[in-house]
Design an enzyme around this catalytic site. Sequence first.
Site, PDB file in Angstrom:
ATOM      1  N   ASP A   1      -1.130  -0.440   6.149  1.00 21.05           N
ATOM      2  CA  ASP A   1      -1.216   0.109   7.508  1.00 21.05           C
ATOM      3  C   ASP A   1      -2.603   0.582   7.868  1.00 21.05           C
ATOM      4  OD1 ASP A   1      -1.434   2.345   5.893  1.00 21.05           O
ATOM      5  OD2 ASP A   1      -0.512   3.630   7.389  1.00 21.05           O
TER       6      ASP A   1
ATOM      7  N   ASP B   1       0.891  -1.148   0.000  1.00 24.13           N
ATOM      8  CA  ASP B   1       0.000   0.000   0.000  1.00 24.13           C
ATOM      9  C   ASP B   1       0.937   1.208   0.000  1.00 24.13           C
ATOM     10  OD1 ASP B   1      -2.190   1.701   0.738  1.00 24.13           O
ATOM     11  OD2 ASP B   1      -1.328   1.672   2.744  1.00 24.13           O
TER      12      ASP B   1
ATOM     13  N   ASP C   1      -6.795  -1.688   4.214  1.00 23.30           N
ATOM     14  CA  ASP C   1      -5.945  -2.825   3.848  1.00 23.30           C
ATOM     15  C   ASP C   1      -6.352  -4.103   4.574  1.00 23.30           C
ATOM     16  OD1 ASP C   1      -4.218  -1.124   2.338  1.00 23.30           O
ATOM     17  OD2 ASP C   1      -3.293  -0.471   4.200  1.00 23.30           O
TER      18      ASP C   1
END
Length: 732
Positions: free
Chosen positions: A617, A418, A621
């Site tokens: 994080d 990400d 996600d």
Amino acid sequence: MDHNTGHGHHHHHHGHPGNAPAAPVPPAAPGTVYTCPMHPEVRQDHPGNCPKCGMTLEPLLPELDEQENPELKDFQRRFWWSLPLTVVVTVLAMFGHSLGWFDMAVQSWIELMLSVPIVLWAGWPFFARGAQSVVNRSPNMWTLIGLGTGAAFVYSVVATVAPQVFPDSFVSMGRVAVYFEAAAVIISLTLLGQLLELKARSQTSAAIRSLLGLAPKTARRIGADGQEEDVPLGHVHVGDLLRVRPGEKVPVDGTVVEGSSALDESMLTGEPLPVTKRVGDTLIGATLNTSGALVMRSEHVGSATVLAQIVQMVALAQRSRAPMQRMADQVAGYFVVGVVVAALLTFLGWGLFGPEPSWVYALINAVAVLIIACPCALGLATPMSIMVATGRGATHGVLFRDAAAIENLRKVDTLIVDKTGTLTEGRPSFERAVGFAGYPEDEVLRLAASLDQGSEHPLAAAIVAAAKQQGLVLDKPEQFDSESGIGVKGVVGSRSLALGNTALMQQLGVDVSPLATEAEALRGQGASVMHLAVDRKLAGLLAVSDPVKATTADALASLRQAHIRVVMATGDGLTTARAVGQRLGIDEVHGEVKPVDKLKLVEQLQAEGRVVAMAGDGINDAPALARADVGIAMGTGTDVAMNSAQLTLVKGDLRGIATARDLSVATVANMKQNLAFAFVYNALGIPLAAGLLYPFTGWLLSPMIAALAMSLSSVSVIGNALRLRHARIRPD
């Protein structure tokens, strides 16, 4: 952050009839489905053990106010109550003869009394699982433990109660040798291994609990008569008008009816910069209102909200992760068959060809084979390696949550990262100022920061911080007016200033075309651009962006070295994503990705036969982290991400992935060595126990040798696992 949004244990109102429930997860109603973590195809409507591997089944969807796993409590009780008895029995067995406290026959009785509760009470679940494995024809670790301890115990009871049935050659030191301590030690060690495993498993539901804890507990409803009252979240209906004050979380999904504000949606979208919301814009429940006051109309409540859907995705993803087939079980399956065959051959061989009383010898030696074959180190083999490896990882800032993560990490060949908060810092910081019409850069920054002192907008905070860091002297704005969402205006040192996006400039009739190319170039690098006008004339522009972490480039290099394909997926705009990807040399970039799309991307790569790790994080996600073969969370991110992942990098430093991977390779090698130790000593003892050497040397298995083989294998396993503390892993 408001106090009422902490992660305390609050009771959830499961709505009265006709209300949408607050939590999308039903309480453990009669309809709860239980499934095995290793064999997801096993499903039943009541708790129990898996028919295939004997593991405890767990509920498909955990509840928010989760009670401690009843089996963990039960095993803890069994372990701690039986431990002192085991210690006493072992000491007696080892040193009782040399101390000469009791007559040896009396000592056998004392050992018997002490081991009855250990074997019949503490070890009962193992015998139950062993029996189950026989009924279901799937031999596993439990078959072996049940056989070995059962044989040792029954043999020793007979030797204590009726020693006269044994041939004279079996009497040594005034009694027929007993194996109570072997049975007791095996049961205590196995209980310990089970405790470690249950503890690791009890944390999987933590992800869902922390997600459920994100939604605010109450909402401020505006009644038809204009009166406002705080109501529990479960009592909010579709179409209610709700007030959201600055610093509060949005209670449910809906649209803005009046007011405007900057919303921090980073937890759900991964977008680092706050999003401006005006009348008619949609709001997502559980996102944070940073600056202005809003009134909203609720549109989705209960299990229809975005947050609730993410909860369900995480729950399903956690289940569908390919189960790790425990090595110990696989090896044990073959070993069981071998041992039983050896015992049968021993029985027949002695019965048909042995000295008189041949069938007594036959029975005794067959049991000796079962006793020596039970590898008591087997219960230790994998947990010891895991314990040492997790400790070693922790000192390097890498936290493993379960054995599966350590086992799978070495196989990973694709990493999805990400962007926000993983590759980048995840918070806006001032990048640069561009001067125009004779204004130097630091003057542009100084004026903008002076004006922004009055604003609560996170971008303003970044600009003020940068000016203070450069030691610029700021003036107090004499007048200040926040132009909802498009910028700010005010008077600083008798000049009228305006700072904001192009919409604000058009409103004031300021021509921004002279700096258009610079603005475009900065936006191409992924920055947010604001224009500064002094007395309605363009004075310059400021760029704020989300900087790449210092450690990122290094980390990506070490991953490429390991031949891992890196893919970037982010909720951010494509231009920003591509800009960052280009700077870091990541070719595969997916932008504007929703949580569901991240999950699909993981599944799509897995379908191509790749072993996928996902690093992220944020809450957006979480589903992908749970579904990936190994989920990796940044320690600087949200609790939800950390709970959904199996691996947490404490300092949010991606370089930890390479460390963790080296550790994984070392640990799996170590486990295989441990299993070899656990089985080899015991396998070597089998021919001796079967009496193959008897015709040549007159040797039968002396109980001392059996005890020796057992302690040697345990000592080797522990010693070997401790070598992991000094295994070579990358940052050393």
